[in-house]
Scaffold this motif. Structure first.
Motif, PDB file in Angstrom:
ATOM      1  N   LEU A 141      -5.165 -26.337 -21.545  1.00 53.27           N
ATOM      2  CA  LEU A 141      -4.498 -27.631 -21.390  1.00 53.27           C
ATOM      3  C   LEU A 141      -5.063 -28.478 -20.254  1.00 53.27           C
ATOM      4  N   LYS A 142      -5.597 -27.839 -19.222  1.00 50.14           N
ATOM      5  CA  LYS A 142      -6.232 -28.522 -18.083  1.00 50.14           C
ATOM      6  C   LYS A 142      -5.340 -29.609 -17.462  1.00 50.14           C
ATOM      7  N   PRO A 143      -4.122 -29.290 -17.065  1.00 54.08           N
ATOM      8  CA  PRO A 143      -3.244 -30.307 -16.465  1.00 54.08           C
ATOM      9  C   PRO A 143      -3.691 -30.657 -15.047  1.00 54.08           C
ATOM     10  N   PRO A 144      -3.338 -31.841 -14.553  1.00 47.91           N
ATOM     11  CA  PRO A 144      -3.718 -32.260 -13.197  1.00 47.91           C
ATOM     12  C   PRO A 144      -2.804 -31.643 -12.141  1.00 47.91           C
ATOM     13  N   ILE A 145      -3.006 -30.389 -11.859  1.00 44.46           N
ATOM     14  CA  ILE A 145      -2.151 -29.649 -10.933  1.00 44.46           C
ATOM     15  C   ILE A 145      -2.971 -28.511 -10.352  1.00 44.46           C
ATOM     16  N   ASN A 146      -2.589 -28.023  -9.182  1.00 45.17           N
ATOM     17  CA  ASN A 146      -3.211 -26.850  -8.579  1.00 45.17           C
ATOM     18  C   ASN A 146      -2.246 -25.673  -8.684  1.00 45.17           C
ATOM     19  N   VAL A 147      -2.762 -24.528  -9.113  1.00 45.05           N
ATOM     20  CA  VAL A 147      -1.926 -23.339  -9.305  1.00 45.05           C
ATOM     21  C   VAL A 147      -2.654 -22.135  -8.725  1.00 45.05           C
ATOM     22  N   ILE A 148      -1.912 -21.322  -7.987  1.00 48.51           N
ATOM     23  CA  ILE A 148      -2.402 -20.047  -7.478  1.00 48.51           C
ATOM     24  C   ILE A 148      -1.649 -18.929  -8.196  1.00 48.51           C
ATOM     25  N   GLY A 149      -2.368 -17.908  -8.632  1.00 54.31           N
ATOM     26  CA  GLY A 149      -1.740 -16.737  -9.234  1.00 54.31           C
ATOM     27  C   GLY A 149      -2.018 -15.506  -8.383  1.00 54.31           C
ATOM     28  N   LEU A 150      -0.969 -14.814  -7.973  1.00 60.03           N
ATOM     29  CA  LEU A 150      -1.103 -13.591  -7.172  1.00 60.03           C
ATOM     30  C   LEU A 150      -0.539 -12.417  -7.963  1.00 60.03           C
TER      31      LEU A 150
ATOM     32  N   MET B 188       0.808  -1.210   0.000  1.00 54.15           N
ATOM     33  CA  MET B 188       0.000   0.000   0.000  1.00 54.15           C
ATOM     34  C   MET B 188       0.845   1.264   0.000  1.00 54.15           C
ATOM     35  N   ALA B 189       2.061   1.180   0.520  1.00 54.00           N
ATOM     36  CA  ALA B 189       2.953   2.342   0.476  1.00 54.00           C
ATOM     37  C   ALA B 189       3.253   2.739  -0.965  1.00 54.00           C
ATOM     38  N   VAL B 190       3.396   1.750  -1.829  1.00 55.80           N
ATOM     39  CA  VAL B 190       3.639   2.032  -3.247  1.00 55.80           C
ATOM     40  C   VAL B 190       2.389   2.618  -3.893  1.00 55.80           C
ATOM     41  N   ALA B 191       1.229   2.083  -3.539  1.00 54.33           N
ATOM     42  CA  ALA B 191      -0.023   2.469  -4.192  1.00 54.33           C
ATOM     43  C   ALA B 191      -0.526   3.841  -3.764  1.00 54.33           C
ATOM     44  N   GLN B 192      -0.092   4.341  -2.609  1.00 55.32           N
ATOM     45  CA  GLN B 192      -0.741   5.511  -2.017  1.00 55.32           C
ATOM     46  C   GLN B 192      -0.468   6.820  -2.755  1.00 55.32           C
ATOM     47  N   GLY B 193       0.474   6.851  -3.678  1.00 58.96           N
ATOM     48  CA  GLY B 193       0.735   8.073  -4.419  1.00 58.96           C
ATOM     49  C   GLY B 193      -0.154   8.257  -5.631  1.00 58.96           C
ATOM     50  N   SER B 194      -1.010   7.285  -5.944  1.00 58.15           N
ATOM     51  CA  SER B 194      -1.846   7.328  -7.145  1.00 58.15           C
ATOM     52  C   SER B 194      -3.321   7.383  -6.778  1.00 58.15           C
ATOM     53  N   ALA B 195      -4.089   8.056  -7.638  1.00 59.42           N
ATOM     54  CA  ALA B 195      -5.544   8.087  -7.464  1.00 59.42           C
ATOM     55  C   ALA B 195      -6.190   6.772  -7.897  1.00 59.42           C
ATOM     56  N   GLU B 196      -5.471   5.964  -8.698  1.00 61.21           N
ATOM     57  CA  GLU B 196      -5.999   4.663  -9.111  1.00 61.21           C
ATOM     58  C   GLU B 196      -5.937   3.695  -7.942  1.00 61.21           C
ATOM     59  N   PRO B 197      -7.064   3.119  -7.536  1.00 58.26           N
ATOM     60  CA  PRO B 197      -7.044   2.196  -6.393  1.00 58.26           C
ATOM     61  C   PRO B 197      -6.317   0.894  -6.716  1.00 58.26           C
ATOM     62  N   ALA B 198      -5.565   0.406  -5.740  1.00 56.90           N
ATOM     63  CA  ALA B 198      -4.813  -0.832  -5.914  1.00 56.90           C
ATOM     64  C   ALA B 198      -5.749  -2.035  -5.940  1.00 56.90           C
ATOM     65  N   ARG B 199      -5.269  -3.110  -6.533  1.00 61.27           N
ATOM     66  CA  ARG B 199      -5.964  -4.384  -6.528  1.00 61.27           C
ATOM     67  C   ARG B 199      -4.959  -5.493  -6.226  1.00 61.27           C
ATOM     68  N   PHE B 200      -5.382  -6.437  -5.388  1.00 60.81           N
ATOM     69  CA  PHE B 200      -4.580  -7.633  -5.146  1.00 60.81           C
ATOM     70  C   PHE B 200      -5.388  -8.803  -5.685  1.00 60.81           C
ATOM     71  N   ILE B 201      -4.899  -9.383  -6.784  1.00 59.53           N
ATOM     72  CA  ILE B 201      -5.651 -10.391  -7.533  1.00 59.53           C
ATOM     73  C   ILE B 201      -5.200 -11.785  -7.114  1.00 59.53           C
ATOM     74  N   VAL B 202      -6.168 -12.645  -6.797  1.00 61.63           N
ATOM     75  CA  VAL B 202      -5.887 -14.034  -6.417  1.00 61.63           C
ATOM     76  C   VAL B 202      -6.623 -14.951  -7.393  1.00 61.63           C
ATOM     77  N   LEU B 203      -5.873 -15.560  -8.301  1.00 61.26           N
ATOM     78  CA  LEU B 203      -6.420 -16.505  -9.269  1.00 61.26           C
ATOM     79  C   LEU B 203      -6.139 -17.930  -8.802  1.00 61.26           C
ATOM     80  N   ARG B 204      -7.099 -18.823  -9.023  1.00 64.88           N
ATOM     81  CA  ARG B 204      -6.909 -20.226  -8.646  1.00 64.88           C
ATOM     82  C   ARG B 204      -7.273 -21.136  -9.822  1.00 64.88           C
ATOM     83  N   TYR B 205      -6.391 -22.075 -10.100  1.00 67.50           N
ATOM     84  CA  TYR B 205      -6.704 -23.167 -11.019  1.00 67.50           C
ATOM     85  C   TYR B 205      -6.652 -24.448 -10.214  1.00 67.50           C
TER      86      TYR B 205
END
Length: 488
Positions: free
Chosen positions: A298-307, A226-243
């Motif tokens: 591809l739908k591989p048999p694995i679990n993946v998290i994207g941050l 948030m220290a990095v984000a606080q200088g901008s009017a654009e609100p930050a987003r923390f994206i959590v993707l799951r496969y």
């Protein structure tokens, strides 16, 4: 999932069968030592080489209009000398460039002999790379060429290569998505819109997406981010993707992509020349999106998290200042010596956030340091890793994907320059070994899992007249994930 932009099919054919194939153009990939056989193709190729009309240098091309014995309207002979990646890429890119200059929509591509797996991958990636056109923010292309719609690739060993083709197309589509988001201007690729792109990916089965806004990020305690984000009017987003492609008990691989959608340097502002290219500072986040696009195919048999921690780094009235001390998610305090060393501030909180998933491995991807550009140029990504098997797997994946990286050191002595009199650690080291000291900073927050860091500052985009995103290292990431999926 939507249909691929270019319809690519693979079939079995020898030179005689290929010569009868109907298309706007037939591209025949030949080596300089080809021998004339019974069919018209090999005879024409040998005669063109002997006459000097087709040069033996890889990438040389010769186009003929309605030559006798050829079913296609045009024949394009492309010299590749051998089936090495560099030669095949040079030949196929030159041939596709020639075909696109004539606005040809249907191509057939054939090898003079059996095709190797890496040659087929090269052909597919070159097709997507050569036909990618950025037009998202243009009112209309100046002289739009006809879109290449259908490509039929012929090889005598086609049946054995079908799995290779499927993987190559999936990776190429992921690369293209990463290129698109990298190329978008910062006022179009905002943190909010990047989150919308992740939500769109999550509409397919086995995918989930959660997006944290500024209040959620604050409640989590990600104060460095948030220290990095606080200088901008654009609100930050923390994206959590799951496969979720495997049983829940299987530990996931976590991919973290730096998502600085524009980096001015903050109070430690960058020089104005070339600052427009700082829209590419979210290329790590874009590569995570691209990898998930490939996983959806591809739908591989694995679990993946994207941050993806996404924000802008601007010198607003609320911006962090040199000398400020902030607290990170894991409690370590950080003295901000330079606000342009912001990538490591967003990544350190993402690394701590990743602990909750009890991951099998964590890989962060970031356009982190100019020092890595100096060290490795635009050929290889810089690889830092605390786990030998993870490092070896990523190096192998890079070679398989034609997206190579190079192992860099993590000696403890490099951390000496990060010491601070006012905090647990400074966010900047000395002038020497800048890419290594940046990795040593991140390593402090990656103690609880096998960890690797890819510094892609030199490979994520091209400058100059060919300015544009490359989509790297999507290929490396996907090849690694697919190899991991085969492990028990």
């Amino acid at each position: 999932m939507k249909k691929p932009r270019v319809d690519i099919a693979l079939g079995s054919a020898d030179a005689a069968q290929l010569s009868r194939q109907g298309a706007d153009a037939l591209v025949f990939l030949v080596s300089k030592d080809i021998q004339p056989g019974a069919g018209a193709l090999s005879k024409l190729a040998r005669a063109a080489l002997d006459a000097g009309d087709l040069e033996t240098q890889p990438g040389s091309v010769l186009m003929m209009y309605r030559p006798p014995g050829i079913g296609a309207t045009r024949l394009i002979l492309a010299c590749i000398d051998d089936q090495s990646v560099a030669h095949v890429r040079a030949g196929i890119q030159a041939a596709i460039g020639l075909a696109r200059s004539r606005s040809l929509g249907r191509l057939a591509i054939g090898f003079a002999s059996d095709a190797s797996a890496h040659a087929l991958r090269t052909v597919v990636s070159a097709i997507f790379e050569r036909t990618y056109v950025y037009a998202a923010t243009k009112s209309a292309p100046e002289t739009p060429p006809k879109v290449l719609e259908k490509v039929w690739i012929a090889a005598r060993n086609a049946e054995a290569l079908k799995p290779v083709l499927d993987r190559a197309i999936a990776i190429a589509e992921g690369v293209e998505l990463a290129r698109h988001w990298g190329d978008l201007p910062a006022n179009h690729a905002t943190p909010a819109r990047l989150a919308e792109a992740a939500m769109a990916l999550a509409k397919v089965p086995r995918f989930k997406c959660e997006v944290l806004g500024p209040q959620d990020i604050g409640k989590e305690g990600m104060r460095a981010f948030m220290a990095v984000a606080q200088g901008s009017a654009e609100p930050a987003r923390f994206i959590v993707l799951r496969y979720e492609g495997a049983r829940k008990s299987r530990p996931p691989v976590v991919l973290i992509g730096k998502g600085i959608t524009f980096d001015s340097g903050g109070i430690s502002i960058k020089p104005s020349e070339g600052m427009d290219e700082m829209k590419y500072d979210m290329a790590g986040g874009a590569s995570v999106l691209g990898a998930f696009q490939s996983l959806a195919r591809l739908k591989p048999p694995i679990n993946v998290i994207g941050l993806i921690p996404a924000c802008e780094n601007l010198p607003g009235t609320s911006a962090m200042k040199p000398g400020d001390v902030v607290s990170s998610l894991n409690g370590q305090t950080i003295e901000i010596l330079n606000t342009d060393a912001e990538g490591r501030l967003v990544l350190c909180d993402a690394l701590t956030y990743a602990e909750r998933f009890r991951p099998a491995a964590v890989i962060d991807v970031a356009t982190l340091t100019g020092a890595c550009v100096v060290a490795l140029g635009s050929v290889r990504s810089g690889l830092f890793a605390t786990d030998e098997s993870l490092a070896s797997a990523l190096l192998a994946a890079g070679e398989a994907a034609q997206d190579p990286c190079w192992r860099m050191p993590l000696d403890d002595a490099y951390a000496e320059s990060l010491k601070s009199n006012f905090a647990d650690v400074a966010n900047l080291g000395g002038r020497g070994a800048g890419s290594v000291t940046a990795a040593k900073f991140l390593q402090r927050f990656a103690q609880k899992f096998p960890w690797a860091h890819l510094d892609i500052a030199g490979v994520a985009w091209n400058g100059g007249a060919a300015k544009g995103a490359t989509g790297r290292p999507v290929g490396l990431l996907v090849e690694y994930l697919l190899a991991t999926a085969q492990e028990p």
